[in-house]
Design a protein around this motif. Structure first.
Motif, PDB file in Angstrom:
ATOM      1  N   THR A 120     -20.969 -10.809  98.340  1.00  0.00           N
ATOM      2  CA  THR A 120     -19.978  -9.860  97.227  1.00  0.00           C
ATOM      3  C   THR A 120     -20.062  -8.768  97.246  1.00  0.00           C
ATOM      4  O   THR A 120     -19.191  -7.749  96.372  1.00  0.00           O
ATOM      5  CB  THR A 120     -20.002 -10.208  96.386  1.00  0.00           C
ATOM      6  OG1 THR A 120     -19.243 -11.817  96.836  1.00  0.00           O
ATOM      7  CG2 THR A 120     -18.743  -9.797  95.090  1.00  0.00           C
ATOM      8  N   VAL A 121     -21.339  -7.816  96.637  1.00  0.00           N
ATOM      9  CA  VAL A 121     -22.479  -7.010  96.251  1.00  0.00           C
ATOM     10  C   VAL A 121     -22.289  -6.138  97.463  1.00  0.00           C
ATOM     11  O   VAL A 121     -21.949  -4.643  97.655  1.00  0.00           O
ATOM     12  CB  VAL A 121     -23.939  -7.431  95.947  1.00  0.00           C
ATOM     13  CG1 VAL A 121     -24.147  -5.378  95.357  1.00  0.00           C
ATOM     14  CG2 VAL A 121     -23.915  -7.859  94.384  1.00  0.00           C
ATOM     15  N   GLU A 122     -22.409  -6.606  99.187  1.00  0.00           N
ATOM     16  CA  GLU A 122     -22.555  -5.772 100.032  1.00  0.00           C
ATOM     17  C   GLU A 122     -21.219  -5.529 100.666  1.00  0.00           C
ATOM     18  O   GLU A 122     -20.846  -3.806 100.975  1.00  0.00           O
ATOM     19  CB  GLU A 122     -22.953  -6.104 101.078  1.00  0.00           C
ATOM     20  CG  GLU A 122     -24.953  -6.911 100.647  1.00  0.00           C
ATOM     21  CD  GLU A 122     -25.196  -7.865 102.043  1.00  0.00           C
ATOM     22  OE1 GLU A 122     -26.710  -7.932 102.016  1.00  0.00           O
ATOM     23  OE2 GLU A 122     -24.752  -8.595 102.718  1.00  0.00           O
ATOM     24  N   GLY A 126     -20.573  -1.605  99.653  1.00  0.00           N
ATOM     25  CA  GLY A 126     -20.763  -0.637 101.115  1.00  0.00           C
ATOM     26  C   GLY A 126     -22.472  -0.838 101.336  1.00  0.00           C
ATOM     27  O   GLY A 126     -23.420   0.445 101.585  1.00  0.00           O
ATOM     28  N   VAL A 127     -23.214  -1.764 101.393  1.00  0.00           N
ATOM     29  CA  VAL A 127     -24.859  -1.715 101.621  1.00  0.00           C
ATOM     30  C   VAL A 127     -25.045  -3.164 102.224  1.00  0.00           C
ATOM     31  O   VAL A 127     -23.816  -3.916 102.437  1.00  0.00           O
ATOM     32  CB  VAL A 127     -25.614  -1.972  99.582  1.00  0.00           C
ATOM     33  CG1 VAL A 127     -25.088  -0.723  98.762  1.00  0.00           C
ATOM     34  CG2 VAL A 127     -25.074  -2.916  99.409  1.00  0.00           C
ATOM     35  N   LYS A 128     -26.254  -3.264 102.637  1.00  0.00           N
ATOM     36  CA  LYS A 128     -27.419  -3.841 103.565  1.00  0.00           C
ATOM     37  C   LYS A 128     -28.378  -4.324 102.570  1.00  0.00           C
ATOM     38  O   LYS A 128     -28.948  -3.868 102.048  1.00  0.00           O
ATOM     39  CB  LYS A 128     -26.909  -4.225 104.756  1.00  0.00           C
ATOM     40  CG  LYS A 128     -28.434  -5.186 105.155  1.00  0.00           C
ATOM     41  CD  LYS A 128     -27.570  -6.109 104.996  1.00  0.00           C
ATOM     42  CE  LYS A 128     -28.804  -7.516 105.864  1.00  0.00           C
ATOM     43  NZ  LYS A 128     -27.906  -9.033 105.753  1.00  0.00           N
ATOM     44  N   ILE A 129     -28.681  -5.720 102.018  1.00  0.00           N
ATOM     45  CA  ILE A 129     -29.849  -6.142 101.097  1.00  0.00           C
ATOM     46  C   ILE A 129     -30.605  -6.564 102.227  1.00  0.00           C
ATOM     47  O   ILE A 129     -30.358  -7.126 102.782  1.00  0.00           O
ATOM     48  CB  ILE A 129     -29.062  -7.567 100.207  1.00  0.00           C
ATOM     49  CG1 ILE A 129     -28.152  -6.551  98.913  1.00  0.00           C
ATOM     50  CG2 ILE A 129     -31.176  -7.627  99.357  1.00  0.00           C
ATOM     51  CD1 ILE A 129     -27.620  -7.614  97.947  1.00  0.00           C
ATOM     52  N   THR A 130     -31.771  -5.506 101.686  1.00  0.00           N
ATOM     53  CA  THR A 130     -32.654  -6.428 102.642  1.00  0.00           C
ATOM     54  C   THR A 130     -34.526  -7.100 101.656  1.00  0.00           C
ATOM     55  O   THR A 130     -34.644  -6.175 100.377  1.00  0.00           O
ATOM     56  CB  THR A 130     -33.361  -5.413 103.721  1.00  0.00           C
ATOM     57  OG1 THR A 130     -34.181  -4.498 102.992  1.00  0.00           O
ATOM     58  CG2 THR A 130     -32.644  -4.888 104.303  1.00  0.00           C
ATOM     59  N   CYS A 131     -34.977  -7.715 102.195  1.00  0.00           N
ATOM     60  CA  CYS A 131     -36.595  -8.251 101.599  1.00  0.00           C
ATOM     61  C   CYS A 131     -37.751  -7.601 102.203  1.00  0.00           C
ATOM     62  O   CYS A 131     -38.257  -8.400 103.284  1.00  0.00           O
ATOM     63  CB  CYS A 131     -36.488  -9.293 100.562  1.00  0.00           C
ATOM     64  SG  CYS A 131     -37.590 -10.211  99.956  1.00  0.00           S
ATOM     65  N   THR A 132     -38.952  -7.252 101.291  1.00  0.00           N
ATOM     66  CA  THR A 132     -40.308  -7.110 102.204  1.00  0.00           C
ATOM     67  C   THR A 132     -41.004  -8.379 101.226  1.00  0.00           C
ATOM     68  O   THR A 132     -40.737  -7.889 100.347  1.00  0.00           O
ATOM     69  CB  THR A 132     -40.698  -5.575 102.180  1.00  0.00           C
ATOM     70  OG1 THR A 132     -39.439  -5.270 103.311  1.00  0.00           O
ATOM     71  CG2 THR A 132     -41.916  -5.305 102.774  1.00  0.00           C
ATOM     72  N   PHE A 400     -27.303   5.647  93.492  1.00  0.00           N
ATOM     73  CA  PHE A 400     -27.585   3.584  94.848  1.00  0.00           C
ATOM     74  C   PHE A 400     -27.916   3.049  94.464  1.00  0.00           C
ATOM     75  O   PHE A 400     -27.573   2.092  94.122  1.00  0.00           O
ATOM     76  CB  PHE A 400     -28.131   4.776  95.080  1.00  0.00           C
ATOM     77  CG  PHE A 400     -28.094   3.729  96.729  1.00  0.00           C
ATOM     78  CD1 PHE A 400     -27.471   2.754  97.423  1.00  0.00           C
ATOM     79  CD2 PHE A 400     -29.232   3.461  96.944  1.00  0.00           C
ATOM     80  CE1 PHE A 400     -27.795   2.043  98.126  1.00  0.00           C
ATOM     81  CE2 PHE A 400     -30.356   2.248  98.278  1.00  0.00           C
ATOM     82  CZ  PHE A 400     -29.014   1.330  97.986  1.00  0.00           C
ATOM     83  N   VAL A 401     -28.908   3.153  93.869  1.00  0.00           N
ATOM     84  CA  VAL A 401     -30.429   2.564  93.529  1.00  0.00           C
ATOM     85  C   VAL A 401     -29.821   1.244  92.522  1.00  0.00           C
ATOM     86  O   VAL A 401     -30.616   0.279  92.111  1.00  0.00           O
ATOM     87  CB  VAL A 401     -32.107   2.456  92.864  1.00  0.00           C
ATOM     88  CG1 VAL A 401     -32.750   1.381  92.984  1.00  0.00           C
ATOM     89  CG2 VAL A 401     -32.477   3.674  94.667  1.00  0.00           C
ATOM     90  N   SER A 402     -29.512   2.350  91.102  1.00  0.00           N
ATOM     91  CA  SER A 402     -29.240   1.965  89.968  1.00  0.00           C
ATOM     92  C   SER A 402     -27.499   1.337  89.764  1.00  0.00           C
ATOM     93  O   SER A 402     -27.283  -0.285  89.527  1.00  0.00           O
ATOM     94  CB  SER A 402     -28.955   2.639  88.275  1.00  0.00           C
ATOM     95  OG  SER A 402     -27.732   3.770  89.257  1.00  0.00           O
ATOM     96  N   ALA A 403     -26.770   1.289  91.012  1.00  0.00           N
ATOM     97  CA  ALA A 403     -25.719   1.003  91.131  1.00  0.00           C
ATOM     98  C   ALA A 403     -25.526  -0.787  91.389  1.00  0.00           C
ATOM     99  O   ALA A 403     -25.052  -1.575  90.753  1.00  0.00           O
ATOM    100  CB  ALA A 403     -24.969   1.140  91.853  1.00  0.00           C
ATOM    101  N   VAL A 404     -26.699  -0.196  92.884  1.00  0.00           N
ATOM    102  CA  VAL A 404     -26.580  -1.941  93.179  1.00  0.00           C
ATOM    103  C   VAL A 404     -27.017  -3.092  92.358  1.00  0.00           C
ATOM    104  O   VAL A 404     -27.177  -4.289  92.301  1.00  0.00           O
ATOM    105  CB  VAL A 404     -27.349  -1.711  94.646  1.00  0.00           C
ATOM    106  CG1 VAL A 404     -27.290  -3.162  95.673  1.00  0.00           C
ATOM    107  CG2 VAL A 404     -26.531  -0.589  95.438  1.00  0.00           C
ATOM    108  N   THR A 405     -28.586  -2.560  91.889  1.00  0.00           N
ATOM    109  CA  THR A 405     -29.488  -3.103  90.189  1.00  0.00           C
ATOM    110  C   THR A 405     -28.497  -3.834  89.678  1.00  0.00           C
ATOM    111  O   THR A 405     -28.221  -5.132  89.728  1.00  0.00           O
ATOM    112  CB  THR A 405     -30.673  -1.944  89.918  1.00  0.00           C
ATOM    113  OG1 THR A 405     -31.345  -2.234  90.964  1.00  0.00           O
ATOM    114  CG2 THR A 405     -30.779  -3.405  88.850  1.00  0.00           C
TER     115      THR A 405
END
Length: 504
Positions: A120-122, A126-132, A400-405
């Motif tokens: 839903t968020v992606e 228009g983003v792609k969530i990744t994890c390290t 960008f960061v605050s919107a996705v968060t």
């Protein structure tokens, strides 16, 4: 009498007024008909307010909705989350997964809810969530190394539950999220206790909420329901609902419950007790009973270790541990330290370990919050650790960061918590409606403690250390304990305040 003539008929003034009102009603009915058929004719001003109110009442606003602009589009940019080892998806190591980057649905309720949240968020932004994942449980160290190298590697960092964030803040490595374009910590999908506890002046460098994983109470009570009923005790859930689940009530429930099950005339793990606990876990009763440690204020910090309430609380904690109906398990080891309760040899346990391990309990059990100090205490307080996030100062685009968060926290609140609870119900970790109710209550009364993540004292008071030290010595002398470190602690905290809060 004054008369009017129309088409040969005679009207009195009164009759004329009646006819005018009738005509007005007909016009209104016609206009309403036009509106209902898709016409653009506006209702008269005197009726529009009523119509708007009625519409609002039938369409309640979702409290977890965010206020992000609806036209945001970041064109496929990656949103990069850093977490600890095995902190993304479940693994055999028994770590705490957070379901950050979920590749596919697999039938697991929480996994699939997290997948839908991300999707839903992606799609929306228009983003792609990744994890390290870091190589261990030192996310602070990994993040610090990246920031010092001036590398824009991560957008959000989720730390392990025992990490200290002080150096990151003192070296200006974190973004004050209150200065970002879109993060709004007043929203209900952020945990207000974390926001208030870790606010430094007007700044919040660390925060917590419904993302990345529903918060699980860190310390709570589990009761043996069969034994509870055998003893003819009051309905435990009703005691909580009525605000009567207090320290004294817990002590009265424990009273005279010891039984020498093996007949060897010795108190050991094979006997029955009112409470089984690990002594150090009892330090968290200090928070439950309303004890203060360090509280940020508008002019510095207040310290609560030396006040009258602190004295009363530590006396009560030591009373719990000294009671003849309490079995104190060894401090070392893992989940096996709770084996006495798991074997059915205790009425209650003060629990502070893996939630998932509860599925191994073979008898019927229930959950209760830790008690209040007394009935005058307004709310239950459930100690919570975990879920702390931060944004590194090296991010190139805070919008960008605050919107996705913001979107992730909002969607997590909408999508994750209920499947999480339902999964526990289906897996028999929450075995009755009362336990589900208590679980929700504990989540709602979650309390963070400042020195868990912001210890400025060099370890002198980190994570309730003064309380833990008193417990280890079976001492109630908190005044002397605090006096021995007071000057050093206050100096360090005041220096931090002057440099990082007052000086900005």
């Amino acid at each position: 009498m004054y008369c009017l003539r129309r088409h040969g008929s005679v009207f009195t003034i009164v009759e004329r007024i009646v006819e005018m009102k009738r005509i007005k009603l007909c016009v209104l009915a016609f206009m309403l008909l036009l509106t209902s058929c898709g016409g653009e004719t506006a209702l008269p001003e005197e009726t529009s307010e009523t119509t708007t109110t009625a519409s609002t009442e039938t369409e309640p606003v979702d409290p977890y909705s965010d206020d992000l602009p609806r036209d945001l589009d970041f064109e496929g940019r990656e949103f990069r989350v850093l977490t600890y080892l095995n902190g993304n998806l479940p693994s055999d190591s028994g770590s705490w997964p957070n379901y950050i980057d979920v590749d596919e649905q697999n039938g697991d309720l929480v996994n699939d809810a997290a997948y839908e949240r991300n999707l839903t968020v992606e799609e929306r932004l228009g983003v792609k969530i990744t994890c390290t994942e870091s190589s261990g449980f030192n996310v602070v160290g990994t993040l610090s190394t990246s920031i010092l190298a001036q590398e824009d590697e991560y957008d959000l960092a989720l730390i392990f539950s025992t990490e200290n964030c002080v150096n990151l803040i003192m070296q200006n490595m974190l973004v004050d999220v209150n200065t970002t374009e879109y993060i709004d910590l007043s929203k209900p999908y952020y945990t207000q206790s974390a926001t208030e506890t870790y606010r430094l002046g007007d700044a919040n460098y660390i925060f917590a909420g419904k993302y990345p994983y529903p918060q699980v109470p860190s310390v709570f009570l589990i009761i043996n329901k069969g034994e509870w009923e055998n003893l003819g005790l009051e309905d435990p859930y009703q005691l909580v609902r009525d605000g009567k689940w207090t320290h004294d009530k817990m002590m009265s429930v424990m009273k005279d419950s010891y039984r020498d099950l093996n007949g060897n005339n010795e108190r050991d793990a094979d006997d029955f007790y009112g409470l089984q606990t690990i002594p150090i876990v009892c330090q968290y009763l200090y928070t439950s009973y309303g004890g203060k440690t360090v509280t940020p204020t508008d002019s510095g910090f207040e310290f609560g270790f030396g006040d009258e309430r602190a004295v009363n609380i530590i006396e009560n904690i030591i009373a719990v541990l000294s009671d003849s109906s309490t079995y104190k398990s060894p401090e070392t080891g893992g989940i096996e330290r709770y084996q006495t309760f798991f074997d059915g040899h205790a009425l209650m346990t003060l629990y502070g370990s893996s939630f998932h391990a509860l599925r191994d309990i073979e008898f019927d059990y229930g959950l209760l919050p830790t008690p209040k100090l007394d009935e005058s205490q307004e709310d239950y307080r459930t100690y919570l650790a975990g879920g702390i996030c931060m944004i590194p100062v090296t991010v190139s685009d805070t919008a960008f960061v605050s919107a996705v968060t913001e979107a992730l926290y909002s969607e997590s609140a909408k999508r994750i918590e209920e499947p999480f609870i339902q999964q526990f119900v289906e897996n028999k970790l929450l075995r009755d409606e009362g336990s589900v109710e208590m679980y929700r209550l504990m989540c709602d009364t979650a309390c963070y403690e400042l020195t868990r993540y912001l210890d400025l004292s060099g370890g002198l008071i980190a994570n309730l250390k003064p309380i833990g030290d008193l417990i280890s010595r079976n001492s109630t002398d908190i005044m002397s304990s605090w006096a021995s470190v007071k000057d050093a602690v206050e100096t360090k905290f005041n220096e931090f305040y002057d440099a990082m809060v007052a000086g900005k």
